[in-house]
Design an enzyme around this catalytic site. Structure first.
Site, PDB file in Angstrom:
ATOM      1  N   SER A  84       0.816  -1.217   0.000  1.00  0.00           N
ATOM      2  CA  SER A  84       0.000   0.000   0.000  1.00  0.00           C
ATOM      3  C   SER A  84       0.846   1.262   0.000  1.00  0.00           C
ATOM      4  CB  SER A  84      -0.902   0.001   1.236  1.00  0.00           C
ATOM      5  OG  SER A  84      -0.154   0.217   2.419  1.00  0.00           O
ATOM      6  N   THR A 196      -2.347   2.826   3.095  1.00  0.00           N
ATOM      7  CA  THR A 196      -1.629   4.081   3.314  1.00  0.00           C
ATOM      8  C   THR A 196      -0.985   3.957   4.684  1.00  0.00           C
ATOM      9  OG1 THR A 196      -3.294   5.335   2.072  1.00  0.00           O
ATOM     10  CG2 THR A 196      -2.007   6.588   3.668  1.00  0.00           C
ATOM     11  N   THR A 214       1.601   6.987   0.603  1.00  0.00           N
ATOM     12  CA  THR A 214       0.763   5.923   0.035  1.00  0.00           C
ATOM     13  C   THR A 214       1.108   5.657  -1.421  1.00  0.00           C
ATOM     14  OG1 THR A 214      -1.544   5.231  -0.248  1.00  0.00           O
ATOM     15  CG2 THR A 214      -1.044   7.487  -0.811  1.00  0.00           C
ATOM     16  N   ARG A 224      -4.217   9.992 -10.985  1.00  0.00           N
ATOM     17  CA  ARG A 224      -5.119  10.195  -9.838  1.00  0.00           C
ATOM     18  C   ARG A 224      -4.310  10.430  -8.560  1.00  0.00           C
ATOM     19  NH1 ARG A 224      -5.753   7.497  -4.595  1.00  0.00           N
ATOM     20  NH2 ARG A 224      -7.926   7.715  -3.979  1.00  0.00           N
ATOM     21  N   GLY A 226      -4.963  10.851  -4.390  1.00  0.00           N
ATOM     22  CA  GLY A 226      -5.953  10.746  -3.317  1.00  0.00           C
ATOM     23  C   GLY A 226      -5.786  11.860  -2.306  1.00  0.00           C
ATOM     24  N   ASP A 227      -6.151  11.575  -1.067  1.00  0.00           N
ATOM     25  CA  ASP A 227      -6.077  12.581  -0.006  1.00  0.00           C
ATOM     26  C   ASP A 227      -4.684  12.725   0.592  1.00  0.00           C
ATOM     27  OD1 ASP A 227      -6.291   9.992   1.004  1.00  0.00           O
ATOM     28  OD2 ASP A 227      -7.305  10.624   2.839  1.00  0.00           O
ATOM     29  N   THR A 247      -6.377   7.167   6.598  1.00  0.00           N
ATOM     30  CA  THR A 247      -6.211   6.122   5.593  1.00  0.00           C
ATOM     31  C   THR A 247      -7.604   5.745   5.111  1.00  0.00           C
ATOM     32  OG1 THR A 247      -6.293   4.368   7.269  1.00  0.00           O
ATOM     33  CG2 THR A 247      -4.114   5.189   6.682  1.00  0.00           C
ATOM     34  N   GLY A 248      -7.684   5.174   3.929  1.00  0.00           N
ATOM     35  CA  GLY A 248      -8.993   4.794   3.391  1.00  0.00           C
ATOM     36  C   GLY A 248      -9.282   5.559   2.113  1.00  0.00           C
ATOM     37  N   GLY A 250      -9.627   8.080  -0.281  1.00  0.00           N
ATOM     38  CA  GLY A 250      -9.189   9.466  -0.272  1.00  0.00           C
ATOM     39  C   GLY A 250     -10.201  10.451  -0.826  1.00  0.00           C
TER      40      GLY A 250
HETATM   41  N1  GLY Z   1      -6.051   7.384   1.323  1.00  0.00           N
HETATM   42  C1  GLY Z   1      -5.221   7.015   0.269  1.00  0.00           C
HETATM   43  C2  GLY Z   1      -5.796   7.242  -1.063  1.00  0.00           C
HETATM   44  O1  GLY Z   1      -6.998   7.305  -1.224  1.00  0.00           O
HETATM   45  O2  GLY Z   1      -5.029   7.337  -1.995  1.00  0.00           O
END
Ligand code: GLY
Length: 342
Positions: A84, A196, A214, A224, A226-227, A247-248, A250
Site C-alpha cells: 500500500s 496508506t 501511500t 489520480r 488521493g487525499d 487512511t482509506g 481518499g
Molecule cells: N487514502 C489514500 C488514497 O486514497 O489514496
C-alpha cells in the site's frame, strides 16, 4: 511503578468513558487514551506499529518530530511486503506505481507534499525536502521526480514480482469484454485494495508533526491523486492543538478536509477519538449518494488517527479496524472506535 496503560486500567478507563454521556444517542463516546507521561507519543495506522516505535525511539534521542515521523513511515515505504506504500505498492491501471505523500512540521508551520511521483521509493522524504527547501507545498508528476533526482535520489523500478503479479491478475480479469485471457479460477483477484500509512508525533517539548504516504488506490486512473498529498485532508498539524491524518478512500476524505477538520474539532475541545468520530460523520454527510448504502452507511472504509497537545491520542473509523500507538513507554495495536459495527 504502576503502568497507567495496563490492561486493567485501560479497561477501567474505557468503562468510565463508556458511562459518560454520549456524543449522541447513535454514536456512543469512545475511550480516550492518554499518553502515560503526556510526552513522546506517536499514533499511526496499524501498519505503522514499527514506525511509531522507531519514531518515539528517535525523538527520545533528540530527533525532531517530523524527522522521527518520516523515519517511521520509511520502514513501510521500503518494505516490499507492504503493498500500500512505496516500494512494492500496487500500481495504477497501466502497471505504473505512482506515489503520494505529504507532511507538516508544527513548530515551523511548514508543509510539503508530492503527488504521482514515479520511480522513487520514499516519497515522504521528497515531501520533506519540498517543505524544507522550497517556497512551494505540492510538486507533482515529472516535476516532482526531477526535484527528487536533483537531491540524489535514485530512480528505481517500484514494482516487485508480487505487485506486478497482482496487477497482471487484475488486468486479465477486468471485464468480460476485454481482450485478456482470464486468470484461471482459484486465483481470485479479490477486492480492490487500498492502503496508506499516516503517522503523527509529539515530543516532550510539545512539538507536533504529521506525515502520510501511500501508493494510493490500486488500479487507479493514471494521474489520480488521493487525499494523502493534500494538506488538510491526508494529514494536518497545528502545533498549538494537535495533528491528525487518515487512511482509506481518499476521495471521500478530500470532500471534508478530514485532517484539518479533526484538528479543528480538537480545537473546540474534543478529545482525539471524539474529534475523529465527528469528522467521519461529516465525511458521511458530504459523501455522494453512490457511496452510501440504503441504510445510510458508507460503502467504503475511512480511518482517522489523531493526537493532541497533551499527548492524548485516538483513532476512529467507519467500520471496526486497528491502529498503532506508542505512549512513550510501549507501542501497541489498539482497536479504533467504529462509527458502525461491521
Ligand atoms: N487514502 C489514500 C488514497 O486514497 O489514496
Amino acid at each position: 511503578m504502576t503502568d497507567p496503560l495496563s490492561r486493567r486500567s485501560f479497561l477501567g478507563t474505557a468503562a468510565a468513558v463508556a458511562a459518560a454521556p454520549s456524543l449522541d444517542a447513535r454514536f456512543p463516546a469512545p475511550a480516550v487514551i492518554r499518553s502515560s507521561q503526556a510526552r513522546y507519543a506517536a499514533v499511526a495506522s496499524a501498519n505503522g506499529i514499527r514506525g511509531v516505535t522507531k519514531a518515539v525511539e528517535l525523538m527520545t534521542q533528540g530527533a525532531d518530530t517530523l524527522d522521527a515521523g518520516v523515519e517511521g513511515v520509511k520502514i513501510q515505504e521500503l518494505d516490499p511486503e507492504d503493498m500500500s506504500v512505496g516500494y512494492g505498492g500496487l500500481p495504477n491501471e497501466e502497471g505504473v506505481v505512482q506515489l503520494d505523500a505529504s507532511c507538516m512540521h508544527g513548530p515551523s508551520r511548514r508543509a510539503g507534499a508530492v503527488a504521482c511521483l514515479e520511480g522513487i521509493k520514499t516519497p515522504s522524504e521528497v515531501a520533506r525536502l519540498v517543505l524544507k527547501y522550497t517556497n512551494h507545498i505540492l510538486l507533482v508528476g515529472a516535476g516532482a521526480k526531477r526535484f527528487a533526482l536533483s537531491y540524489g535520489f535514485k530512480e528505481e523500478d517500484l514494482l516487485t514480482p508480487r505487485s506486478r503479479e497482482a496487477w497482471l491478475r487484475w488486468r486479465a480479469n477486468r471485464g468480460r469484454d476485454d481482450d485478456w485471457v482470464d486468470v484461471p479460477a482459484g486465483q481470485p483477484i479479490g477486492p480492490r485494495p487500498t492502503g496508506t500509512i499516516n503517522l503523527n508525533t509529539i515530543n516532550a517539548k510539545g512539538e507536533i508533526s504529521s506525515v502520510t504516504t501511500t501508493s494510493g488506490l490500486a488500479w487507479k486512473i493514471p494521474g489520480r491523486s488521493g487525499d494523502s498529498p493534500i494538506v488538510g485532508a491526508g494529514q494536518y498539524t497545528d502545533n498549538t492543538i494537535g495533528a491528525a491524518g487518515s487512511t482509506g478512500l481518499g476521495e471521500a476524505n478530500i470532500m471534508a478536509c478530514g485532517g484539518f477538520l479533526t484538528v479543528e474539532h480538537m480545537r473546540q475541545g474534543m478529545k482525539p477519538t471524539d474529534a475523529a468520530l465527528a469528522t467521519l460523520k461529516r465525511v458521511l454527510a458530504m459523501a455522494p449518494p453512490r457511496l452510501v448504502d440504503e441504510r445510510g452507511r458508507p460503502r467504503f472504509q475511512l480511518e482517522f488517527y489523531a493526537l493532541n497537545k497533551a499527548g492524548e491520542f485516538g483513532s476512529a473509523s467507519f467500520f471496526p479496524s486497528k491502529y498503532a500507538a506508542h505512549d512513550g513507554r510501549e507501542g501497541r495495536i489498539l482497536d479504533t472506535a467504529p462509527l458502525f459495527p461491521r
